[in-house]
Design a protein around this motif. Structure first.
Motif, PDB file in Angstrom:
ATOM      1  N   MET A  47     141.221 111.417  91.674  1.00 26.42           N
ATOM      2  CA  MET A  47     142.510 111.960  92.079  1.00 26.42           C
ATOM      3  C   MET A  47     143.573 111.675  91.018  1.00 26.42           C
ATOM      4  N   VAL A  48     143.538 110.473  90.448  1.00 26.14           N
ATOM      5  CA  VAL A  48     144.481 110.131  89.381  1.00 26.14           C
ATOM      6  C   VAL A  48     144.225 110.998  88.147  1.00 26.14           C
ATOM      7  N   ALA A  49     142.947 111.243  87.842  1.00 29.01           N
ATOM      8  CA  ALA A  49     142.597 112.047  86.667  1.00 29.01           C
ATOM      9  C   ALA A  49     143.200 113.441  86.737  1.00 29.01           C
ATOM     10  N   ALA A  50     143.434 113.957  87.947  1.00 31.73           N
ATOM     11  CA  ALA A  50     144.030 115.284  88.091  1.00 31.73           C
ATOM     12  C   ALA A  50     145.410 115.358  87.442  1.00 31.73           C
ATOM     13  N   LEU A  51     146.090 114.222  87.299  1.00 32.56           N
ATOM     14  CA  LEU A  51     147.394 114.175  86.632  1.00 32.56           C
ATOM     15  C   LEU A  51     147.326 114.623  85.175  1.00 32.56           C
ATOM     16  N   LEU A  52     146.163 114.487  84.570  1.00 31.66           N
ATOM     17  CA  LEU A  52     146.000 114.792  83.151  1.00 31.66           C
ATOM     18  C   LEU A  52     145.891 116.283  82.872  1.00 31.66           C
ATOM     19  N   ALA A  53     145.658 117.080  83.908  1.00 23.33           N
ATOM     20  CA  ALA A  53     145.368 118.498  83.719  1.00 23.33           C
ATOM     21  C   ALA A  53     146.635 119.335  83.660  1.00 23.33           C
ATOM     22  N   ASP A  54     146.495 120.536  83.097  1.00 24.99           N
ATOM     23  CA  ASP A  54     147.612 121.474  83.089  1.00 24.99           C
ATOM     24  C   ASP A  54     147.461 122.525  84.186  1.00 24.99           C
ATOM     25  N   GLY A  55     146.515 122.310  85.088  1.00 25.15           N
ATOM     26  CA  GLY A  55     146.300 123.219  86.206  1.00 25.15           C
ATOM     27  C   GLY A  55     145.648 122.491  87.361  1.00 25.15           C
ATOM     28  N   VAL A  68     142.392 106.499  99.977  1.00 27.59           N
ATOM     29  CA  VAL A  68     142.641 107.892  99.586  1.00 27.59           C
ATOM     30  C   VAL A  68     144.029 108.320 100.037  1.00 27.59           C
ATOM     31  N   ARG A  69     144.439 107.907 101.237  1.00 29.31           N
ATOM     32  CA  ARG A  69     145.771 108.245 101.732  1.00 29.31           C
ATOM     33  C   ARG A  69     146.850 107.633 100.846  1.00 29.31           C
ATOM     34  N   VAL A  70     146.608 106.415 100.369  1.00 27.64           N
ATOM     35  CA  VAL A  70     147.581 105.758  99.483  1.00 27.64           C
ATOM     36  C   VAL A  70     147.750 106.560  98.197  1.00 27.64           C
ATOM     37  N   VAL A  71     146.642 106.946  97.573  1.00 31.70           N
ATOM     38  CA  VAL A  71     146.717 107.696  96.316  1.00 31.70           C
ATOM     39  C   VAL A  71     147.342 109.062  96.552  1.00 31.70           C
ATOM     40  N   ARG A  72     147.001 109.667  97.670  1.00 34.88           N
ATOM     41  CA  ARG A  72     147.599 110.967  97.994  1.00 34.88           C
ATOM     42  C   ARG A  72     149.117 110.849  98.110  1.00 34.88           C
ATOM     43  N   GLY A  73     149.584 109.792  98.748  1.00 32.25           N
ATOM     44  CA  GLY A  73     151.026 109.577  98.852  1.00 32.25           C
ATOM     45  C   GLY A  73     151.684 109.335  97.505  1.00 32.25           C
ATOM     46  N   LEU A  74     151.013 108.559  96.642  1.00 33.97           N
ATOM     47  CA  LEU A  74     151.554 108.285  95.311  1.00 33.97           C
ATOM     48  C   LEU A  74     151.614 109.562  94.474  1.00 33.97           C
ATOM     49  N   LEU A  75     150.591 110.400  94.574  1.00 36.89           N
ATOM     50  CA  LEU A  75     150.619 111.669  93.856  1.00 36.89           C
ATOM     51  C   LEU A  75     151.753 112.553  94.365  1.00 36.89           C
ATOM     52  N   ASP A  76     151.947 112.552  95.672  1.00 36.34           N
ATOM     53  CA  ASP A  76     152.987 113.383  96.284  1.00 36.34           C
ATOM     54  C   ASP A  76     154.378 113.012  95.772  1.00 36.34           C
ATOM     55  N   HIS A  78     155.099 111.776  93.053  1.00 36.69           N
ATOM     56  CA  HIS A  78     155.190 112.120  91.629  1.00 36.69           C
ATOM     57  C   HIS A  78     155.155 113.637  91.414  1.00 36.69           C
ATOM     58  N   GLY A  79     155.286 114.404  92.490  1.00 37.69           N
ATOM     59  CA  GLY A  79     155.387 115.845  92.351  1.00 37.69           C
ATOM     60  C   GLY A  79     154.069 116.588  92.296  1.00 37.69           C
ATOM     61  N   VAL A  80     152.955 115.878  92.515  1.00 40.82           N
ATOM     62  CA  VAL A  80     151.652 116.542  92.529  1.00 40.82           C
ATOM     63  C   VAL A  80     151.413 117.099  93.933  1.00 40.82           C
ATOM     64  N   LYS A  81     151.117 118.382  93.998  1.00 39.36           N
ATOM     65  CA  LYS A  81     150.869 119.017  95.288  1.00 39.36           C
ATOM     66  C   LYS A  81     149.416 118.790  95.682  1.00 39.36           C
ATOM     67  N   VAL A  82     149.208 118.053  96.763  1.00 37.29           N
ATOM     68  CA  VAL A  82     147.860 117.765  97.257  1.00 37.29           C
ATOM     69  C   VAL A  82     147.696 118.430  98.619  1.00 37.29           C
ATOM     70  N   THR A  83     146.739 119.326  98.722  1.00 37.22           N
ATOM     71  CA  THR A  83     146.500 120.037  99.976  1.00 37.22           C
ATOM     72  C   THR A  83     145.030 119.948 100.354  1.00 37.22           C
ATOM     73  N   ASP A  84     144.766 120.074 101.636  1.00 35.82           N
ATOM     74  CA  ASP A  84     143.395 120.091 102.117  1.00 35.82           C
ATOM     75  C   ASP A  84     142.758 121.438 101.817  1.00 35.82           C
ATOM     76  N   GLY A  85     141.494 121.397 101.402  1.00 33.47           N
ATOM     77  CA  GLY A  85     140.775 122.616 101.094  1.00 33.47           C
ATOM     78  C   GLY A  85     140.293 123.312 102.347  1.00 33.47           C
ATOM     79  N   LEU A  92     142.665 119.800  97.114  1.00 31.65           N
ATOM     80  CA  LEU A  92     143.162 120.591  96.002  1.00 31.65           C
ATOM     81  C   LEU A  92     144.367 119.864  95.426  1.00 31.65           C
ATOM     82  N   LEU A  93     144.352 119.611  94.122  1.00 29.94           N
ATOM     83  CA  LEU A  93     145.392 118.803  93.479  1.00 29.94           C
ATOM     84  C   LEU A  93     146.034 119.611  92.357  1.00 29.94           C
ATOM     85  N   ASP A  94     147.332 119.889  92.501  1.00 32.43           N
ATOM     86  CA  ASP A  94     148.058 120.697  91.527  1.00 32.43           C
ATOM     87  C   ASP A  94     149.148 119.844  90.879  1.00 32.43           C
TER      88      ASP A  94
END
Length: 456
Positions: A47-55, A68-76, A78-85, A92-94
């Motif tokens: 999930m953290v690795a998704a931060l490195l991508a441009d898509g 997983v909930r903790v990391v999802r909150g931290l990504l959120d 930081h502006g990363v859109k995390v949604t359930d597939g 899905l991590l944008d």
């Protein structure tokens, strides 16, 4: 209320476990089938690795656990859109909207997790700065972040320690570095990988951890466009690239959870089919499981673990980094060793304070002595440091019911197994901690026929 209990209750609430205690009527074999999802120690890093991508990225077989909930909150934050597939266990991590987060928000979302330290490299690449609070984690030994900070400095990060936490900047960008680990630390290896893949130049990491979860992270980064080679002598070389794309990946199964349920089957004289478990990643555990007297059948879709009858046998175990016997495997297996006929020895060489869970077992009737000496194996790095890191287990003993409190993740699951094997009714409290790494463990206990009730 102490902070550890608050963390446990919060963790339990996040995954639907509102009870603080489980009262178990022991003595019933666990029988049935359970299904594993992805490894806690891989999914959170993916999930953290998704931060490195441009898509956007897609990660499958994600377990519903509090880490997983903790990391999802931290990504959120930081502006990363995390949604359930569209299917269960798909995220899905944008990261296209990544932004800086306030220290207070990071602190509030991180809780006792140490995962924020791994955000630093990706955030320095994306934003040129990163913030982390004071970090926690299970109290099983020394897990200092100083080495992580030193690694980041070698890549060119400027580290500033503040009263509220740590601020990092990269005024000149990050560049490749030579890093040699004094011990094959999983966390330090992950730090180097997540930082080096977009750093300018070549990074050489010596003494790297090579656990299956590390190799699966390497697989993910390669899918994203990274150039990584892994030598047989624990040397990893990374050629930095300017751009990484999103990934699509199914996470490696959780071999720690697989081993825990295998130990539960053996200790309760049960029979559990662990769906999703694979032989290759479990090779070392399977050898020890067989030596103790357990039996297993390997299928394409999982592994059946069962007690074949007869006496269990004592063993000598020395935990080690992969491909050795994992430290996370020894705690659940200790419960089965209390049933073995003879004297077993467990020499813990990874975490120096991993036997804190034993006191409750002794109260339940187990015959276990803890020693400072390196017993049953080679001298290790803890031998001259006055740590209680060897256990001598004499058996067979019959455990009796008791009230116990969960001390940490793996120790907590071990207490569950002990209560399941004990004569009488035991109460296990602070069970929210177990939800950090075991998805829907209450439902799985029900599936396996355990006799228990939940209490607030």
């Amino acid at each position: 209320m102490n902070s550890l209990l608050q963390d446990a209750q919060a963790a339990g609430a996040r995954v639907g476990l509102t009870a603080e205690k489980i009262t178990i009527n022991g003595g019933r074999p666990l029988r049935g089938r359970i299904q594993l999802k992805g490894a806690k120690n891989l999914v959170t890093k993916a999930m953290v690795a998704a931060l490195l991508a441009d898509g956007p990225s897609e990660l499958r077989d994600v377990p519903d656990i509090s880490d997983v909930r903790v990391v999802r909150g931290l990504l959120d934050i930081h502006g990363v859109k995390v949604t359930d597939g569209p299917e269960e266990g798909v995220l899905l991590l944008d990261p296209t909207g990544v932004e800086s987060a306030h220290m207070a928000d990071i602190d509030a979302h991180a809780g006792s997790s140490r995962i924020p330290i791994l955000f630093c490299g990706p955030l320095l690449h994306a934003l040129g700065e990163a913030f982390i609070p004071d970090l926690g984690g299970c109290r099983i030994g020394d897990r200092p972040i100083d080495f992580h900070l030193e690694v980041l400095r070698r890549f060119g990060a400027v580290v500033e320690k503040l009263p509220s936490g740590i601020r990092m900047t990269a005024p000149n960008g990050l560049h490749g570095a030579k890093v040699e680990l004094p011990y094959p630390s999983v966390g330090a290896t992950e730090q180097v990988l997540l930082t080096a893949v977009k750093s300018d130049g070549i990074t050489e990491l010596r003494g790297a951890a090579i656990e299956p979860e590390i190799m699966d992270l390497v697989n993910i980064l390669q899918k994203m466009g990274a150039i990584i080679t892994v030598d047989t002598d624990r040397v990893i070389r990374i050629e930095g690239v300017q751009r990484l794309t999103g990934y699509s990946h199914t996470a490696l199964f959780d071999r720690n959870e697989a081993a825990s349920w295998a130990a539960a089957a053996l200790a309760t004289e049960g029979d559990i089919f662990v769906g999703g478990a694979r032989q290759a990643e479990m090779l070392t555990f399977l050898n020890v499981f067989r030596k103790v007297g357990g039996a297993f059948d390997i299928a394409d879709d999982g592994i059946r673990f069962y007690h074949p009858g007869g006496d269990l046998k004592p063993v000598v175990i020395e935990t080690d980094v992969h491909p050795g016997f994992m430290t996370d495997w020894q705690q659940p297996l200790v419960i089965a060793l209390t049933k073995a006929k003879g004297v077993s020895i467990v020499h813990e060489t990874v975490y120096e304070q991993r036997f804190g869970f034993v006191d409750a077992l002794v109260d339940m009737g187990a015959t276990i002595e803890i020693h400072k000496e390196c017993l049953g194996g080679h001298p290790c790095r803890f031998g001259q440091r006055n740590f209680n890191h060897s256990a001598v287990i004499a058996g067979p003993t019959v455990l009796h019911a008791a009230d116990v409190e969960v001390p940490d993740l793996r120790g907590g699951f071990s207490h569950l197994i002990a209560a399941l094997t004990a004569n009488g009714r035991s109460t296990v409290s602070n069970v929210g901690i177990i939800s950090r790494g075991y998805e829907n463990f209450i439902s799985k206990l029900q599936q396996l026929g355990a006799d228990f009730v939940l209490e607030n």
